[in-house]
Scaffold this motif. Structure first.
Motif, short mmCIF file in Angstrom:
data_model
loop_
_atom_site.label_atom_id
_atom_site.label_comp_id
_atom_site.label_asym_id
_atom_site.label_seq_id
_atom_site.Cartn_x
_atom_site.Cartn_y
_atom_site.Cartn_z
N THR A 1 -4.99 -6.42 -2.18
CA THR A 1 -4.08 -5.09 -2.02
C THR A 1 -3.95 -4.43 -3.14
N SER A 2 -3.71 -5.19 -4.09
CA SER A 2 -3.08 -4.68 -5.42
C SER A 2 -4.39 -3.91 -5.98
N ALA B 1 -1.41 4.99 3.67
CA ALA B 1 -0.99 3.36 3.43
C ALA B 1 -1.47 2.59 4.77
N ALA C 1 0.87 -1.25 0.00
CA ALA C 1 -0.05 0.09 0.08
C ALA C 1 0.90 1.28 0.03
N PHE D 1 1.77 3.10 -3.12
CA PHE D 1 0.75 3.86 -3.87
C PHE D 1 -0.18 4.83 -3.12
N CYS E 1 -4.88 -0.72 -4.22
CA CYS E 1 -3.68 0.23 -4.50
C CYS E 1 -4.37 0.99 -6.17
#
Lengths: 113, 185
Positions: B84-85, B52, B42, B45, B88
């Motif tokens: 998480t991706s 984050a 996080a 990004f 982000c």
């Protein structure tokens, strides 16, 4: 050190702020309770009865709404009749009063001459 | 005729099983086990550590709601990386729209003037932050999580060729930027 090694060093994991887990758990406990797999299975077994209950409640609401509308319409009709009678009475009173006044005026004009 | 032996049941990590049964202490252990991974992803990004942390907490809240779907400890790690991706990417898109609306805002990440005492690691982090979102994710998963291109492709639901292409172009760009800064007086 290779470029790849430099990237690994640059992008390595960093620790979150202290007590991150505690704050996360506090946020979770503010939400509706998590149901376990076992609890969800028990809920599924209860679901048919709950569905019937929901249908019964919905049906009751529909009947109540219909009855309510009937009562409102009947009351409106009754109030309309009442209002109509009031208007008729007022007109009659006005008419009678006007007749009285006319009679007085005519009597008064006859006495003058 | 011999019959094939039935497949053994999937081994579920004990902590995961207890968390799925409603043990909040077990879920807290899971958070502690994976917080560095989620937070670090996080961090690449988000504009700062606080943002984050918010993003990372959102991921664990998601996990809490979907815990029953996790099949194993390995699946848990995979699930966390994927969610998480996605978050982000969503965060970047929202930030991009916000920056577009507010032209007075300064850019979120900027490379400081090249000075000799700026550490290479810091420069690399800043250059990585300038990469497009997908490329940034690929590079981060490769060098933070040590995932292979195939593993990255599975997490991000991309083809392996796309992952390799992102890696190749990003590394070329990063090398060039670092080399340019080394040439400056």
């Amino acid at each position: 050190m290779t470029f790849d090694d430099e990237l690994r060093r640059a992008l390595g994991r960093e620790e979150p702020p202290p007590e991150f887990a505690e704050r996360t758990m506090a946020r979770i406990s503010d939400r509706p309770a998590h149901t376990s797999v076992a609890q969800r299975a028990a809920g599924a077994r209860r679901r048919p009865a709950a569905r019937w209950l929901a249908l019964a409640v919905a049906a009751s609401l529909v009947v109540a709404a219909g009855a309510g509308r009937f009562i409102v319409r009947r009351r409106a009709a009754q109030e309309g009749e009442h209002a109509k009678r009031q208007v008729e009475l007022a007109l009659r009173i006005t008419s009678e009063k006007l007749n009285e006044v006319r009679a007085k005026v005519e009597a008064s004009s006859r006495n003058q001459f | 005729m011999l019959q094939a032996a039935p497949a053994p049941p999937v081994q579920i990590d004990d902590t995961l099983a207890r968390a799925q049964a409603g043990d909040s202490a077990a879920f807290a252990d899971i958070v502690r086990q994976h917080e560095a991974m989620v937070f670090s992803l996080a961090r690449h990004f988000a504009r700062d550590r606080s943002a984050a942390e918010d993003l990372a907490q959102d991921v664990f809240l998601d996990l809490y709601r979907n815990l029953a779907k996790v099949e194993s400890a390995a699946h848990l790690t995979f699930w966390l990386r994927r969610v998480t991706s996605h978050r982000c990417i969503d965060r970047l898109r929202r930030e991009a729209r916000r920056v577009e609306r507010s032209t007075a805002d300064p850019p979120e990440q900027s490379v400081p003037p090249a000075t000799r005492d700026v550490l290479l690691a810091e420069r690399l982090r800043l250059h990585v932050a300038e990469l497009p979102a997908d490329a940034r994710l690929v590079v981060t998963l490769r060098y933070q999580e040590d995932l292979t291109p195939l593993e990255i492709a599975e997490v991000l639901e991309m083809s392996v060729n796309t992952v390799k292409s992102h890696l190749r172009r990003s590394l070329d760009e990063l090398r060039e930027k670092v080399a340019q800064q080394r040439e400056w007086p």
